[in-house]
Scaffold this motif. Structure first.
Motif, PDB file in Angstrom:
ATOM      1  N   ASN A   2       1.812  -8.651 -14.047  1.00  0.00           N
ATOM      2  CA  ASN A   2       2.212  -8.722 -12.546  1.00  0.00           C
ATOM      3  C   ASN A   2       1.058  -9.431 -12.090  1.00  0.00           C
ATOM      4  N   SER A   5      -1.006  -8.496  -9.096  1.00  0.00           N
ATOM      5  CA  SER A   5      -1.454  -7.040  -9.424  1.00  0.00           C
ATOM      6  C   SER A   5      -3.135  -7.140  -9.108  1.00  0.00           C
ATOM      7  N   HIS A  21      -7.474  -5.040  -2.282  1.00  0.00           N
ATOM      8  CA  HIS A  21      -5.898  -5.452  -2.547  1.00  0.00           C
ATOM      9  C   HIS A  21      -5.021  -4.148  -1.999  1.00  0.00           C
ATOM     10  N   PRO A  22      -3.761  -4.692  -1.233  1.00  0.00           N
ATOM     11  CA  PRO A  22      -3.045  -3.653  -0.935  1.00  0.00           C
ATOM     12  C   PRO A  22      -2.462  -2.549  -1.693  1.00  0.00           C
ATOM     13  N   ASP A  23      -2.370  -3.361  -3.062  1.00  0.00           N
ATOM     14  CA  ASP A  23      -1.923  -1.900  -3.900  1.00  0.00           C
ATOM     15  C   ASP A  23      -2.818  -1.416  -4.667  1.00  0.00           C
ATOM     16  N   GLU A  25      -4.637   1.455  -4.347  1.00  0.00           N
ATOM     17  CA  GLU A  25      -4.768   2.609  -4.289  1.00  0.00           C
ATOM     18  C   GLU A  25      -3.459   3.275  -5.128  1.00  0.00           C
ATOM     19  N   THR A  26      -2.485   2.516  -5.138  1.00  0.00           N
ATOM     20  CA  THR A  26      -1.295   2.859  -5.879  1.00  0.00           C
ATOM     21  C   THR A  26      -1.683   2.816  -7.499  1.00  0.00           C
ATOM     22  N   VAL A  27      -2.340   1.570  -7.740  1.00  0.00           N
ATOM     23  CA  VAL A  27      -2.857   1.312  -9.106  1.00  0.00           C
ATOM     24  C   VAL A  27      -3.854   2.314  -9.667  1.00  0.00           C
ATOM     25  N   TRP A  74       0.997  -2.881 -14.414  1.00  0.00           N
ATOM     26  CA  TRP A  74       0.003  -3.221 -13.330  1.00  0.00           C
ATOM     27  C   TRP A  74      -1.134  -4.416 -13.797  1.00  0.00           C
TER      28      TRP A  74
END
Length: 550
Positions: A2, A5, A21-23, A25-27, A74
């Protein structure tokens, strides 16, 4: 792969996560079950994939397909095929050996992989832990050696999946009494994660309420409970918290310490008494079998002394909960905690809980002092084993401590150190009470209570205050010396300040002698906190006015 990512997966098993990065926490949630956080400075966090971490993930119900999928989904760049193969093969080792209950033969070790079973049975360390071979896939296990066997198998690289289950123990009604307070969401998740797994470790920062997790777990168990703690003061804090937060009464809670030997449905014992040795034996280890315990809780589980490790190996049929702020052990025995207590069931990064307001933010400052010419020469001439003490107790530090204490004269302040003679001098200079190992438990409790109540603003304390001491009003700590390079001690000392204080920033000062082994050890001590996202500002002792400008 990605390209947008925040995660970079490297072939040396390190993972780099861009936290802005906005992602991110998800990662982080995707990799947390199998990757261990190593460093967490401001912008890029470093995780590492280790065999123990992968086996931890398998024990918690994650499989290799999920781990590989998370990495492929990711990673910003292509993931090395060798890493993916290594992950799958390492995780595939867990569970090739299983410990089970056989309807006829009792406790057995089973494997459909005959070669693996044959390999481990040929190991010298395994031979005394198992009985006769029932068939090509099954061998008897001595029930008393269940834990020892798991420990040895982990060392051989073939961690066993323990499916033999737990006894319920003697039932005893325990419920939470949430009158005027509520279990925090993460505390509830931590207790439930432990309960569903049956045994394991919960890692939470100091001040985040590990005792509440213990109480919630006791309510889920509804059974007699043995709680092991670091000292008598901690035992009485546990008792008071349980009386305040559960339906238990004081009559249902016993204390097993140097002062008392009470065994009740809930018994709180100190490691020190349990490990007392007389005539070459540990007379109090029988406490473990004194009742049909349904749950055993280990406070500060990373400190487990060797005799308790050995007894814990015999308690594999009991549900076991370990509580700690860090699984770091300077002796590298984290694997023993995994095999004898259980896998990590819940872990909350310090900075995450700080951002949510559950623990106080902290400003960490290293104040560097210079030795005078005579002190430098004494250092140069000293034997290596004396150099740290000389550097730690340099007279130059006392002036700095006095100045820092004066700057915070209206705030509850702890002065913490390793060497009693140094602390005695500071106690006199600051006109502050001193607590050391020689202070009686009654005196300690009285002084702690006066500090909590605001009747005294300063306390000078030795390492006896490192662990399990609840001083929620403390706002400032000044550290003058420590146990060499102990990362866990540094974390625990900062932890004395982390109870939330209505937005107030806690101040943690480490006074360090530059160009000495004191400075070398300080760097190592600070490593764990740096990995959690804390950074130390460095101020020269001659420029303390800088603190007013920051």
């Amino acid at each position: 792969m990605n390209p947008t990512s925040p995660l970079i997966v490297q072939s040396d098993r390190t993972l780099l996560l861009e936290v802005d990065h906005p992602d991110a926490e998800t990662v982080r949630m995707a990799i947390a079950p199998f990757a261990e956080l190593e460093r967490a400075p401001e912008h890029v966090h470093t995780y590492r994939i280790t065999p123990l971490g992968l086996w931890n993930a398998r024990a918690a119900g994650h499989d290799a397909e999920q781990v590989v999928d998370a990495l492929l989904t990711w990673s910003r760049y292509p993931v090395a095929g060798s890493l993916l193969i290594d992950v799958a093969e390492t995780m595939g080792r867990y569970g090739r050996l299983r410990i089970e209950k056989h309807p006829v033969h009792g406790l057995v070790m089973v494997s459909q992989d005959k070669a693996v079973l044959t390999e481990v049975l040929r190991a010298k360390k395994v031979k005394g832990l198992v009985g006769e071979r029932i068939d090509d896939e099954t061998v008897l296990v001595h029930p008393s050696e269940r834990g020892h066997l798991k420990q040895v198998l982990l060392g051989l690289g073939w961690p066993a999946e323990d499916l033999a289950g737990f006894v319920n123990g003697e039932a005893h009604p325990i419920a939470l009494d949430e009158d005027g307070w509520q279990v925090r969401p993460y505390q509830k998740v931590a207790a439930e994660s432990f309960w569903h797994g049956g045994s394991g470790v919960v890692v939470l920062p100091c001040g985040a309420g590990k005792t509440v997790v213990g109480a919630a777990s006791m309510a889920l168990a509804g059974a007699t409970t043995l709680i092991l703690v670091t000292n008598t003061v901690a035992a009485r804090q546990w008792r008071d918290e349980l009386v305040r937060r559960t339906t238990l009464t004081e009559d249902e809670i016993g204390e097993y310490s140097g002062a008392r030997k009470e065994i009740r449905p809930v018994t709180i014992a100190t490691y020190q008494v349990v490990t007392t040795k007389r005539g070459g034996v540990h007379p109090h280890l029988e406490l473990f079998s004194a009742r049909d315990w349904g749950l055993v809780i280990y406070d500060e589980v990373h400190l487990l002394p060797a005799p308790v490790f050995r007894m814990t190996a015999d308690l594999q049929a009991r549900r076991r909960l370990g509580l700690t702020a860090t699984l770091v052990r300077e002796d590298g025995r984290e694997g023993d905690v995994f095999s004898l207590i259980g896998p990590k069931r819940y872990d909350a990064p310090w900075k995450d809980l700080e951002s949510q307001g559950w623990i106080a933010p902290a400003d960490c400052v290293e104040v560097r002092v210079s030795l005078d010419d005579d002190e430098r020469m004494a250092q140069a001439l000293a034997e290596p084993d004396l150099r740290y003490r000389l550097a730690s107790t340099t007279a130059s530090k006392q002036r700095v401590v006095e100045e820092l204490a004066e700057r915070h004269k209206d705030q509850p302040t702890l002065v913490i150190g390793q060497y009693v003679d140094q602390l005695e001098e500071l106690s006199r200079a600051l006109d502050a009470p001193l607590i050391t190992g020689a202070t009686t438990n009654k005196q300690r409790e009285a002084l702690y209570n006066q500090f909590r109540a605001g009747e005294i603003k300063r306390l000078v304390v030795s390492k006896v205050a490192n662990f399990s001491i609840d001083l929620p009003t403390a706002e400032v700590a000044i550290q003058v010396s420590g146990a060499f390079g102990s990362r866990q001690e540094e974390a625990q000392r900062l932890g004395r300040l982390l109870r939330p204080k209505d937005g107030l920033v806690a101040r943690f000062y480490a006074v360090v002698a530059r160009d000495t082994v004191d400075a070398d050890f300080a760097q190592h001590r600070q490593r764990f906190l740096a990995e959690q996202g804390y950074s130390y500002r460095i101020v020269d002792a001659e420029d303390l006015d800088q603190l007013d400008q920051d």
